[in-house]
Structures are given as C-alpha cells and as structure tokens.
Design a protein around this motif. Sequence first.
Motif, mmCIF file in Angstrom:
data_model
loop_
_atom_site.group_PDB
_atom_site.id
_atom_site.type_symbol
_atom_site.label_atom_id
_atom_site.label_comp_id
_atom_site.label_asym_id
_atom_site.label_seq_id
_atom_site.Cartn_x
_atom_site.Cartn_y
_atom_site.Cartn_z
ATOM 1 N N ASP A 16 0.865 -1.251 0.032
ATOM 2 C CA ASP A 16 0.230 0.065 -0.122
ATOM 3 C C ASP A 16 0.784 1.334 0.035
ATOM 4 N N TYR A 17 1.923 1.117 0.756
ATOM 5 C CA TYR A 17 2.810 2.420 0.937
ATOM 6 C C TYR A 17 3.391 2.657 -0.483
ATOM 7 N N MET A 18 3.970 1.623 -1.052
ATOM 8 C CA MET A 18 4.783 1.623 -2.049
ATOM 9 C C MET A 18 3.762 2.313 -3.463
ATOM 10 N N GLY A 19 2.732 1.495 -3.479
ATOM 11 C CA GLY A 19 1.792 2.096 -4.441
ATOM 12 C C GLY A 19 1.188 3.377 -4.538
ATOM 13 N N GLY A 20 0.927 3.808 -3.292
ATOM 14 C CA GLY A 20 0.417 5.207 -2.750
ATOM 15 C C GLY A 20 1.335 6.230 -3.393
ATOM 16 N N ARG A 21 2.507 5.829 -3.026
ATOM 17 C CA ARG A 21 3.623 6.910 -3.114
ATOM 18 C C ARG A 21 4.003 7.071 -4.720
ATOM 19 N N TYR A 22 3.895 5.725 -5.329
ATOM 20 C CA TYR A 22 4.184 5.836 -6.949
ATOM 21 C C TYR A 22 2.959 6.751 -7.672
ATOM 22 N N LEU A 23 1.735 6.463 -6.992
ATOM 23 C CA LEU A 23 0.628 7.202 -7.706
ATOM 24 C C LEU A 23 0.506 8.685 -7.387
ATOM 25 N N GLY A 24 1.076 8.999 -6.354
ATOM 26 C CA GLY A 24 1.067 10.459 -5.898
ATOM 27 C C GLY A 24 -0.020 10.838 -5.065
ATOM 28 N N MET A 25 -0.480 9.711 -4.181
ATOM 29 C CA MET A 25 -1.725 9.744 -3.529
ATOM 30 C C MET A 25 -1.342 10.691 -1.983
ATOM 31 N N GLY A 26 -0.395 11.190 -1.739
ATOM 32 C CA GLY A 26 -0.030 11.623 -0.414
ATOM 33 C C GLY A 26 -0.051 10.686 0.599
ATOM 34 N N PHE A 80 -6.217 -2.536 -4.217
ATOM 35 C CA PHE A 80 -5.304 -1.324 -3.657
ATOM 36 C C PHE A 80 -5.774 -0.166 -4.417
ATOM 37 N N PHE A 81 -6.123 -0.398 -5.791
ATOM 38 C CA PHE A 81 -6.542 0.919 -6.702
ATOM 39 C C PHE A 81 -7.837 1.516 -6.199
ATOM 40 N N ASN A 82 -8.704 0.681 -6.012
ATOM 41 C CA ASN A 82 -9.894 1.291 -5.654
ATOM 42 C C ASN A 82 -10.746 1.135 -4.243
ATOM 43 N N ALA A 83 -9.862 0.487 -3.482
ATOM 44 C CA ALA A 83 -10.522 0.540 -2.031
ATOM 45 C C ALA A 83 -9.312 0.556 -0.854
ATOM 46 N N ARG A 84 -8.328 -0.118 -0.818
ATOM 47 C CA ARG A 84 -7.261 0.101 0.260
ATOM 48 C C ARG A 84 -6.440 1.139 0.200
ATOM 49 N N SER A 85 -6.287 1.944 -1.040
ATOM 50 C CA SER A 85 -5.561 3.265 -0.901
ATOM 51 C C SER A 85 -6.366 4.381 -0.341
ATOM 52 N N PHE A 86 -7.597 4.185 -0.584
ATOM 53 C CA PHE A 86 -8.470 5.151 0.183
ATOM 54 C C PHE A 86 -8.850 4.905 1.540
ATOM 55 N N ALA A 87 -8.776 3.537 1.915
ATOM 56 C CA ALA A 87 -8.915 3.214 3.580
ATOM 57 C C ALA A 87 -7.680 3.647 4.269
ATOM 58 N N LEU A 316 -4.736 5.860 -13.182
ATOM 59 C CA LEU A 316 -3.391 5.494 -12.649
ATOM 60 C C LEU A 316 -2.765 7.011 -12.523
ATOM 61 N N HIS A 317 -2.979 7.769 -13.705
ATOM 62 C CA HIS A 317 -2.168 9.184 -13.624
ATOM 63 C C HIS A 317 -3.007 9.925 -13.045
ATOM 64 N N SER A 318 -4.242 9.867 -12.430
ATOM 65 C CA SER A 318 -4.968 10.991 -11.830
ATOM 66 C C SER A 318 -5.493 10.960 -10.423
ATOM 67 N N MET A 319 -4.726 10.114 -9.730
ATOM 68 C CA MET A 319 -4.865 9.948 -8.254
ATOM 69 C C MET A 319 -4.886 11.202 -7.378
ATOM 70 N N PRO A 320 -3.819 12.247 -7.658
ATOM 71 C CA PRO A 320 -3.895 13.476 -6.920
ATOM 72 C C PRO A 320 -5.231 14.227 -7.009
ATOM 73 N N GLU A 321 -5.767 14.210 -8.203
ATOM 74 C CA GLU A 321 -7.058 14.839 -8.624
ATOM 75 C C GLU A 321 -8.227 14.189 -7.913
ATOM 76 N N ILE A 322 -8.293 12.960 -8.040
ATOM 77 C CA ILE A 322 -9.031 11.969 -7.408
ATOM 78 C C ILE A 322 -9.458 12.206 -5.901
ATOM 79 N N MET A 323 -8.307 12.372 -5.310
ATOM 80 C CA MET A 323 -8.040 12.600 -3.654
ATOM 81 C C MET A 323 -8.534 14.152 -3.393
ATOM 82 N N GLU A 324 -8.160 14.996 -4.297
ATOM 83 C CA GLU A 324 -8.855 16.435 -3.974
ATOM 84 C C GLU A 324 -9.998 16.343 -4.174
ATOM 85 N N PHE A 325 -10.857 15.773 -5.194
ATOM 86 C CA PHE A 325 -12.189 15.921 -5.520
ATOM 87 C C PHE A 325 -12.927 15.216 -4.326
#
Length: 560
Positions: A16-26, A80-87, A316-325
Amino acid sequence: MMGLPVSRSYATAAMDYMGGRYLGMGPEKCSYTSQSVEIPMRDDTKLAAEFYNPILPSGHVPAGLIMIQCCYGRGGGITFFNARSFAARGYQALFVSTRGTFGSGGTFDPHMHEENDSQDIVKWMRLQAWYPGTFATLGASYLGYSQWALFRDPPEDCVAAVIPVGPHDQAWHVWGTGSFRLDRASWSDMMSRPEEERGSFLSRLTNLPGFSFLRSSELDEAVKGLPLEASLRKYFKDRAPWIFDYLANPNVDEPYWEKKRHEVSLDRVDFPILLIGGWYDTFTTQTIHQYKYLFNRGVDVNLIVGPWTHVHGSGLHSMPEIMEFLAQNLAKDGEYSRSRAQIFVTGAEKWYSLSTWPPQTSLKFLYLQEDNGIGAEKPAEEAIPASFIFDPLHPTPSIGGNQMTSGGKVDDSEYANRTDVLTFTSEPLIESLEIMGAPSVLLTHSSDPPFADLFIRLSEVDCHGTSHNITEMYQALDPDRDSSKILQLNLQDCAHQFRPGTCIRLVIAGGSFPMYARNLGTNESRVRSEKTAPQKHTIRIADGVSQIIFPIATGPLPTI
C-alpha cells in the motif's frame, strides 16, 4: 452477514505504501481492517464483498464512504487501486463483486443486473451501523458503467462520483457504428474463463511484459472466420452466451439493449462528478458526451483527458486529482483546485487548463486535392476522383488508435503504402495549427456495391516522414443513401497542435480489422454470412466537394 475484522498485514502495508507513493496519493493517515461481507439482493441472491474500515484515533470519524462494484475480482492490485489506498487515508470502502463473479451468487450476465443490484447494495448499506449517512461511488471501465446504472435512479445520499473511462451505453459501444465491435469477443473470452485464469483486471489489461490481455491465438483465428457468428460459436462452445445475444441484436434501439443503456442517467444526476478519459481510450466518445451533456445541464462536472489508452486512463495518472475531488465533495475537508477541464494537447505535449471543453473555436476549411494532397484552395471542376478497393477477405488492419488493448499513439505510416487505403497529405505547415474539438470530414462518396463501411483517421506526419495517429471514426454506411449528397463524418474529439514543419494526413479506408467486423459487401448479415464481395470506393474531389473542417482555438489558452 459480516465476518470478523482483519487488520492488514505488514506485507500489504508495504505494498500500500509503495503503491500510494508511486501514484502520488499523499501520505497515509492510518491503517485499516477488512471484513468479508455478504449482501442480500431482492431475489435472495447474495453478493460477496469486502468492507474496509480505517483505524482512527478515538474521537475521529471516517472521511466518508466509497462504494465500488467490480466484476474483475477482489485481488490485491484492483482492491489497492479502488479501496485499500483510500482506506489508508481515512475513508471507508465497500468493494462488491458483481453478480456471478468471484464469490457472488447468481449468473454473470454483463450489464444486465447492475441497475437493480446497485440499488439493493445502497439499501443494505443504509441499514449498517457504520453507515455515515452519505457516500460516493468510484471505479473505472465496467466499474464506471455500474455507477451509471445506479444513477438511473440516483440515491439522494450519493454525493459524488469518480468515473474514469466508464461507458454509460453498451449498445453504443457494441453496435453504435453499425458494425460489431470485436473487442467484445476478447473481453468475453476473458470473462467466461475460470476465475483462477483471469487474474486481476489490471494485470490482464496492461501492456507490460508478462501482463498481456488474456487472448488466445485460437480466438484470433475464430475472429477471422466466416460466418463470424458460427466461427465464434465453435470457439466459445457453451461459454459467454451473452456475446451471441449481442450478435443477434444489431439494432441499438431493440428492446434487448434497453437495460444496458443509461443515457437517462445523464438527465438525473445532480451531484459533483469527476470524469477521466484518454484520447486513445475505447470509450472516449462516451466520456466526452457525458461531460458535455452534464455541463450543459449545469451539473458540477470536471473532466481530465490525457494522452492515455484505456488502462492508463483508468485513474493511474489522476490519483492526486481524485483525492482532491473526494476531499472536497465527500470528506468536506478540502478543495478541488483544478480547472473545470484539464486537457492534454498532443503535439504541444502540454496540459491546458480550460473552463470547459471544447473551448471557443473558429472553423478552418481544407480541401482534398487531386494529387492526394490537402490544401486551402478548391480543386478544379475537372479534378479526377480518387478510388480504392476494400477486400473483406484481406481487410485493412487496425493500427493503434482507440482499441481496447493494442491501441494508442503509434506509427501508422503503413497505411500510406497500402492499395486499399487513400491517404491525403498536406505540405509542411508554415504556422502551427491547434485543433480543439471534433474535426469533420465532408465526402462526396460512392461505393460499388453500396454495402460498405468507412474508416477515417487524422494523423500527423513529422519532419522525418513518420506518421502518427491523432483521432478517428468508423461508420457503416446506409446502402440506400443518395451518393450524390455530401456525407458528413464527425471524428472523435481531440486536442492537438500541428507544429510548423509537420504535415496533416487524412487516412480513408473501407475497414479496420480486427477492431470492427468487416463489411462483407453484400446485403446479408455481416456476422452470419460467408459470402463476400470487394467494394470499390470512389471519392469526388472536383470543386472542393470533399474537405476537412477543423475547430481551431481562437486565442491563447492557459497551460498547467
């Protein structure tokens, strides 16, 4: 029925940590637990699900609840992409397997049950002690379709939606051009195999080595066979019965398609929506239509379109925008600071920040020339027509573009060397030309016999003579059309800057195989006949009757 909560393992936490960092999720804010869930439907069928719940300090509440419906499993990558990263960032997530898939009861019948099942999931959520009172939906592709099915009757407690590369109308995709979309065969092949063979959705759709889409050479041969339906029956046997329903219903207005079409949802949603697409995605036309329709209604809708294919446009390339939204519209503790439309302009290779899509434009007219050129001057009245022959037994190949798995921006110079293709190419441009919107092609066209299709592509030829695709369209022609009248063909929206020194190229062919089922050149069904006839296409050039119309940006636009 709910199982016991299970804390995430150290291995999962590391992924989760590595995936979130790669996708720029904060940064992560917490850990979480997962619980297996069974959700009852109105017909007593039970859907399997996982409920992810953030572990928060005393006195803190979750940022909000996200509902996801998925037919591709509940494995590591897709959860990870749809649930764990947000949890891990404070959100609850309910990840539900579609009816008939990965532990959910019932029979999988694509796009048929999502409307009722999604409503039943919402009713069940409302009864749970952990339900916070509102929720958002999320998910790409089929997961996006499931959202549009829910929004046919939008729940009043749904406050936001994130829909990357998600179609709302399956009939449009399968038969909207008048020809059968053959990616339904490869998708059906994957979805009808044993679940242990499918793997995760993301691993099957990426083009990285070892992660090719599940497709066999035997299926490739079956798609080439005639009659197409009989050849596919021999291949599938008793698998994927739905594909034969698709083949049996070529008219998009037939009752069969009614439950798979959700245009009405665009009239009913009134909460914020984030749409994400790619210029080379297979559903781009629907994503752009969704945005324009909702924007014109006054819905709070945002759009991101990048230089992406289906997989890379899935968020995959829009996670920062999704998190803001989600922070603004679900958690209510942030702000979506992006423009209404974030658009990547190919050629310029820059992101533009726009107040809407398309921006204000003016029209530029260019004419097809007798010498296979493109220019601003009308050809003479005596200009000789151009022609080519499409042979359904040796069809023009699909090269890149808006294919499901092998699309994208590619070198399509091969088209210029084929005898079954017409290519018209301009002289090198002196000034840049920036297209913003949907180009149109006007043709005075006839075919013999009259049973024919047209594939039109706009490409750019660089200073080295290499051609790359920009946008395209496909259309089966009405055999009863009046061929003396001008035929208007609207290409898919694009955002492209032709730079000085590059050339405009227009590609015209009679097919694109195996993206679309071939027109066989007869009055018999293209999926049930084996009789074929070559089709001679003729395009009049004289006096400028065949031309290209470009929507050109009227002024400088802000970049990101």
